[in-house]
Motif scaffolding. Structure first.
Motif, PDB file in Angstrom:
ATOM      1  N   PRO A   1      77.225  -7.496 -29.260  1.00 54.55           N
ATOM      2  CA  PRO A   1      76.556  -6.670 -30.274  1.00 54.55           C
ATOM      3  C   PRO A   1      75.191  -6.152 -29.829  1.00 54.55           C
ATOM      4  CG  PRO A   1      77.579  -8.566 -31.315  1.00 54.55           C
ATOM      5  CD  PRO A   1      77.728  -8.761 -29.832  1.00 54.55           C
ATOM      6  N   THR A   2      74.475  -6.956 -29.063  1.00 57.62           N
ATOM      7  CA  THR A   2      73.163  -6.524 -28.571  1.00 57.62           C
ATOM      8  C   THR A   2      73.255  -5.860 -27.200  1.00 57.62           C
ATOM      9  OG1 THR A   2      72.820  -8.762 -27.693  1.00 57.62           O
ATOM     10  CG2 THR A   2      71.922  -8.282 -29.870  1.00 57.62           C
ATOM     11  N   GLY A   3      74.198  -6.298 -26.380  1.00 53.99           N
ATOM     12  CA  GLY A   3      74.316  -5.752 -25.032  1.00 53.99           C
ATOM     13  C   GLY A   3      74.668  -4.279 -25.017  1.00 53.99           C
ATOM     14  N   SER A   4      75.482  -3.834 -25.970  1.00 48.85           N
ATOM     15  CA  SER A   4      75.865  -2.427 -26.001  1.00 48.85           C
ATOM     16  C   SER A   4      74.679  -1.522 -26.284  1.00 48.85           C
ATOM     17  CB  SER A   4      76.955  -2.208 -27.057  1.00 48.85           C
ATOM     18  OG  SER A   4      78.163  -2.809 -26.653  1.00 48.85           O
TER      19      SER A   4
ATOM     20  N   GLY B   1      75.893  -2.748 -34.097  1.00 48.44           N
ATOM     21  CA  GLY B   1      75.775  -4.110 -33.573  1.00 48.44           C
ATOM     22  C   GLY B   1      75.429  -5.102 -34.662  1.00 48.44           C
ATOM     23  N   ALA B   2      74.541  -4.686 -35.585  1.00 45.92           N
ATOM     24  CA  ALA B   2      74.211  -5.538 -36.719  1.00 45.92           C
ATOM     25  C   ALA B   2      75.438  -5.765 -37.599  1.00 45.92           C
ATOM     26  CB  ALA B   2      73.079  -4.913 -37.527  1.00 45.92           C
TER      27      ALA B   2
ATOM     28  N   ALA C   1      79.156  -8.903 -40.067  1.00 49.03           N
ATOM     29  CA  ALA C   1      80.448  -8.788 -40.746  1.00 49.03           C
ATOM     30  C   ALA C   1      81.615  -9.198 -39.861  1.00 49.03           C
ATOM     31  CB  ALA C   1      80.657  -7.370 -41.252  1.00 49.03           C
ATOM     32  N   GLY C   2      81.393  -9.264 -38.550  1.00 46.40           N
ATOM     33  CA  GLY C   2      82.449  -9.699 -37.646  1.00 46.40           C
ATOM     34  C   GLY C   2      83.397  -8.604 -37.210  1.00 46.40           C
TER      35      GLY C   2
END
Length: 560
Positions: A213-216, A311-312, A317-318
């Motif tokens: 989520p953060t890497g992208s 990403g959040a 929420a998955g």
């Protein structure tokens, strides 16, 4: 010698300190890198080069001018946003990979020769792969391997082109080139592969959604924009780029419309926006090159904002599947608001950053009498509104398709998104701040009545068309699916052919090992004794090594 504080050093030092720090101290180290690195840009001296000699080669590991300057500022802003967004991640692999990735991106911007550029170019690909592998799932590992093959192949093409230029001219200077021979074509393809040229673009929608989520967020900022910088430096005014860019802006729209994974939608949107920048480079005027630099600057901010919002969503929420999300604006109001600002900015609403940057490229098309391309880009602009301006925020936060539950994003993520949203609005309201640091001294004002009216009409009619498609049932349904792209050739058609070639080569190899080895070895020995080995230049042998490596990489693509 290289300046005492080369822009890469804050990130390299931080990468070395991260593994030996914990807690708040690690957070300070992470945030200090882009802040300290960015502060030196306030008094950076431009039009400066530093050279050094290495094994008889004259290299320029540092060159600072107006083009590298604006991209450097954008990279530092992107670094600050992405690091802040990922501040609570407890994964040393991601943090070190991210810092080294940023450092490699800075190295590309300030490389003044092709050898230095090649080294940073390959490091850019190798370090960023860690952000994909950090997903630690079979899908992420497979995507990371495919990503690596494309990145290394780009580097091999760059190295082969640089060797040919060196053999021909004796120089490795990284300057403007023309497509007048195999060397420059190889470099052009190397840059184009990283920039997502048509048929070379598949690694973007394949790998970016596979990141964490953060890497992208890191991934969407540096690689492709480094390629745009390299094209602007190496091939300004190359007319072929106008048509390549128009295709890039056009075709991803249709994939983004039918895609269910919202991060893949944004990945196709990246290619679309890179098309605008590529067109600007191809036009080659001061206005268009300023527009490319401005649009790259704005794109880094609003695309990072959109990837941060998704990403959040993925973390909280998955999922980022449009068919599973819905109604989360109540639970995540701040994230939804920031997403809307990013979506409006990429759609080029007036008073937002996308408008003031894209306007320069569109104006340059009119001034150079490229009316047909202008119409294509106008259609592409309408498509941006659909897939990024409406689809992303609507299906992410407002639709009623899914029933996902989530809580608001952590404070550090909200601060990062808030910073990006503030810049989107600030640049749109006061574009002179951005225009003041553009590479060329060219006066331009985006808010003339004609341009504002055209853009507002475009946005209005595009919105009405989307509403009509939805209400009439003509809009593609949001369902999980696998959409065939040009990677079908690499994953299906070519492997089948490769298997047959492999079987043939295996049979031939068996024959050589049993009956032909003695004949072959005697021929080689005879040629070496006649002086073949002594008369082949080192550069020629290195070029053959590069060609063999490229062939091996192609087989690697097929196996991956």
């Amino acid at each position: 010698m290289i300046p005492e504080f080369h822009p890469v050093w804050p990130f390299l030092i931080a990468a070395a300190l991260v593994p030996v720090t914990r807690g708040w101290l690690r957070a300070v180290v992470l945030l200090a890198a882009p802040i300290i690195g960015g502060l030196q840009f306030f008094d950076m001296e431009l039009d400066v080069t530093r050279s050094m000699s290495l094994l008889g080669l004259e290299l320029i590991p540092y060159r600072a001018d107006s083009l590298s300057y604006i991209f450097g500022i954008a990279f530092h802003i992107g670094a600050l946003m992405s690091i802040l967004f990922a501040l609570k991640v407890r994964d040393t692999l991601q943090q070190v990979s991210g810092l080294l990735y940023i450092a490699a991106g800075m190295g590309v911007l300030f490389a003044g020769d092709l050898l230095t550029l090649f080294i940073q170019w390959e490091l850019l690909g190798l370090t960023s792969a860690g952000l994909i592998f950090a997903g630690r799932t079979p899908e992420a590992v497979a995507a990371g391997l495919r990503y690596l093959v494309y990145q290394v192949l780009s580097g091999v093409l760059l190295m082969a082109g640089a060797l040919l230029i060196w053999l021909d001219t004796g120089s490795l200077a990284f300057e403007a080139m023309t497509l007048d021979g195999p060397a420059t074509w190889l470099i052009f393809l190397a840059f184009g592969l990283k920039a997502g040229f048509p048929l070379l673009h598949n690694w973007i929608p394949d790998s970016y959604p596979a990141g964490t989520p953060t890497g992208s967020v890191f991934l969407c900022i540096f690689t492709t924009k480094a390629a745009i910088y390299a094209l602007a430096r190496g091939f300004p005014g190359t007319e072929l780029l106008i048509y390549i860019g128009a295709v890039m802006a056009f075709f991803p729209i249709f994939y983004a419309i039918i895609e269910n994974n919202l991060r893949r939608v944004l990945s196709y949107s990246i290619i679309n926006q890179l098309g605008f920048m590529t067109v600007g480079i191809g036009i080659g005027t001061e206005l268009s090159l300023n527009g490319t630099a401005a649009h790259a600057f704005a794109h880094i901010i609003y695309k990072a904002l959109l990837f941060m919002s998704m990403g959040a969503l993925l973390q909280q929420a998955g999922t980022v599947s449009a068919s599973k999300l819905g109604g989360l604006y109540r639970q995540m109001p701040w994230t939804a608001t920031f997403c809307i600002i990013g979506a409006a900015s990429i759609s080029a609403f007036p008073l937002l950053s996308g408008f003031v940057s894209k306007a320069m490229i569109m104006s340059a098309l009119i001034k150079t009498d490229h009316l047909l391309i202008w119409l294509v880009m106008l259609f592409a602009s309408a498509g941006v509104l659909e897939h990024a301006g409406i689809k992303i925020p609507y299906f992410g936060f407002f639709s009623r398709h899914g029933h996902a539950e989530a809580r608001e994003a952590p404070l550090n993520m909200l601060l990062a998104m808030g910073l990006a949203a503030f810049l989107c609005i600030g640049i749109g309201v006061y574009p002179q701040a951005l225009y003041a640091i553009l590479p060329y001294d060219y006066e331009y004002w985006p808010y003339d009545v004609t341009h504002v009216l055209i853009q507002m009409q475009l946005l209005l009619f595009a919105t009405l068309a989307i509403v009509w498609m939805h209400r009439s049932g003509r809009y593609p349904a949001e369902i999980p699916s696998t959409n065939l792209d040009a990677d079908w050739f690499a994953r299906r058609a070519v492997p089948t052919l490769a298997q047959r070639i492999h079987a043939t080569l295996t049979a031939a190899g068996n024959w050589l090992s049993s009956t032909g080895w003695r004949v072959g070895s005697s021929v080689v020995t005879s040629n070496v004794e006649r002086g073949l080995g002594r008369t082949s230049p080192v550069g020629t042998m290195a070029l053959w090594v590069a060609i063999l490596l490229a062939v091996m990489l192609m087989f690697g693509i097929l196996e991956v």
